[in-house]
Design an enzyme around this catalytic site. Structure first.
Site, short mmCIF file in Angstrom:
data_model
loop_
_atom_site.label_atom_id
_atom_site.label_comp_id
_atom_site.label_asym_id
_atom_site.label_seq_id
_atom_site.Cartn_x
_atom_site.Cartn_y
_atom_site.Cartn_z
N GLY A 1 4.85 -8.96 3.55
CA GLY A 1 3.44 -9.03 3.92
C GLY A 1 2.56 -9.16 2.69
N SER B 1 0.82 -1.21 0.00
CA SER B 1 0.00 0.00 0.00
C SER B 1 0.86 1.27 0.00
CB SER B 1 -0.96 -0.02 1.20
OG SER B 1 -0.24 -0.09 2.41
N GLY C 1 8.12 -0.15 0.85
CA GLY C 1 7.66 -0.17 2.24
C GLY C 1 8.29 -1.32 3.02
N GLU D 1 11.36 -8.30 -4.51
CA GLU D 1 11.80 -7.10 -3.79
C GLU D 1 13.28 -7.24 -3.40
OE1 GLU D 1 7.53 -5.88 -1.73
OE2 GLU D 1 8.93 -7.10 -0.60
#
Ligand code: 5RP
Length: 228
Positions: A103, A37, A89, A110
Site C-alpha cells: 500500500g 504507518s 505491517g 520489503e
C-alpha cells in the site's frame, strides 16, 4: 468514509501491536524494519530501546530516514548475512499468514528484506485480518516501459490494473494497483504474476508468509501463528 473515532481506535490498535513487537527484537542484533504507518509506530517504539540492538536494515528510504532520525544505525542489506527478525505491517492478512502488502509502495524492498529474515513478525490492527485476500487492490511494481504490457497480461488473469498516479518507487519503477482478482490460491498467483516480463515483484507475500502476526484489537493484542 471512516469516522475520526474509527481512525483513532485503528491508530491505538496499530500502536499496541507495534509495542508488542519489541518482544521479538533480538538483543544485540540487527532488526529488519518495514514501511508504513504501523512500521513507523514500531520505529518510534524501537527508539526507546535502541541501545539493545546493533542497528537496523530498512525496507525503504522513508524508513531509513525515520530510523536515522532516532539515532538508530542503518545497515545495507549486503553488509549482513544473518537477520533474525523482520517487523512490518500489511494491508491484508489471512489466518494462513498470507498477506497483501505494498500500500505504501515499498513491496519489493520489503520482500527482499523479509526473504533474508529468519522470522517475519507482522503488526496490524484488527481491520486487516481477512478470510480471503483481494478486497485491497494488489500492488505490482513494474519497470516503466512494461507497464501497459503488464496491465494487458493482468487483464487476461481477470484483474484491472491502474497505474498509481504520481508515484515512483524507491527503485525508480511504477506501481500498478490491481482490482478484481479472486485470490483463492495466493502462492500460485504470486508466482504467476512474477512470471510476467516487466514485473519486478507483486504485493502477495504468500511464498514467504508471516511467521507471527500481532493483531491490535479493542481487547488487547492477539498473537496469531500459522496453523500447522
Ligand atoms: C508498505 C506496506 C505496509 O506495510 C502496508 O501498506 C500497511 O501500511 P499501514 O501500516 O500504514 O497500514 O506494505 O509498502
Amino acid at each position: 468514509m471512516r469516522s475520526t473515532k474509527d481512525q483513532t481506535s485503528s491508530q491505538a490498535m496499530k500502536q499496541a501491536a507495534a509495542r508488542a513487537a519489541l518482544h521479538y527484537v533480538v538483543e544485540g542484533r540487527i532488526v529488519g524494519v518495514g514501511t508504513g504507518s504501523t512500521a513507523s509506530l514500531f520505529i518510534d517504539e524501537l527508539a526507546g530501546v535502541k541501545n539493545r540492538v546493533a542497528g537496523a536494515v530498512a525496507s525503504s528510504e522513508d524508513t531509513k530516514k525515520r530510523l536515522e532520525g532516532h539515532g538508530i544505525e542503518v545497515f545495507d542489506l549486503n553488509e549482513i548475512t544473518d537477520l533474525p527478525v523482520y517487523i512490518d505491517g500489511a494491508d491484508e492478512i489471512t489466518p494462513a499468514m498470507h498477506m497483501i502488502k505494498g500500500g505504501g509502495g515499498a513491496l519489493t524492498r520489503e520482500k527482499i528484506v523479509s526473504a533474508v529474515a529468519g522470522k517475519f513478525v507482522c503488526i496490524v490492527d484488527g481491520t486487516k485480518l481477512v478470510d480471503t485476500l483481494g478486497h485491497f487492490a494488489l500492488p505490482v511494481e513494474v519497470i516503466p516501459m512494461a507497464s501497459t504490457y503488464v496491465a494487458r497480461e493482468i487483464a487476461k488473469l481477470g484483474g484491472v490494473a491502474v497505474a498509481r498516479a504520481g508515484f515512483v518507487t524507491d527503485n525508480g519503477n511504477l506501481i500498478l494497483d490491481v482490482n478484481g482478482l479472486r485470490i483463492l490460491d495466493p502462492v500460485d498467483l504470486e508466482t504467476r504474476l512474477n512470471q510476467i516480463a516487466g514485473v519486478v515483484t507483486n504485493g502477495l507475500f504468500a511464498r514467504r508468509p508471516a511467521d507471527v502476526c500481532l493483531i491490535g484489537t479493542p481487547d488487547g493484542v492477539r498473537t496469531m501463528t500459522a496453523a500447522l
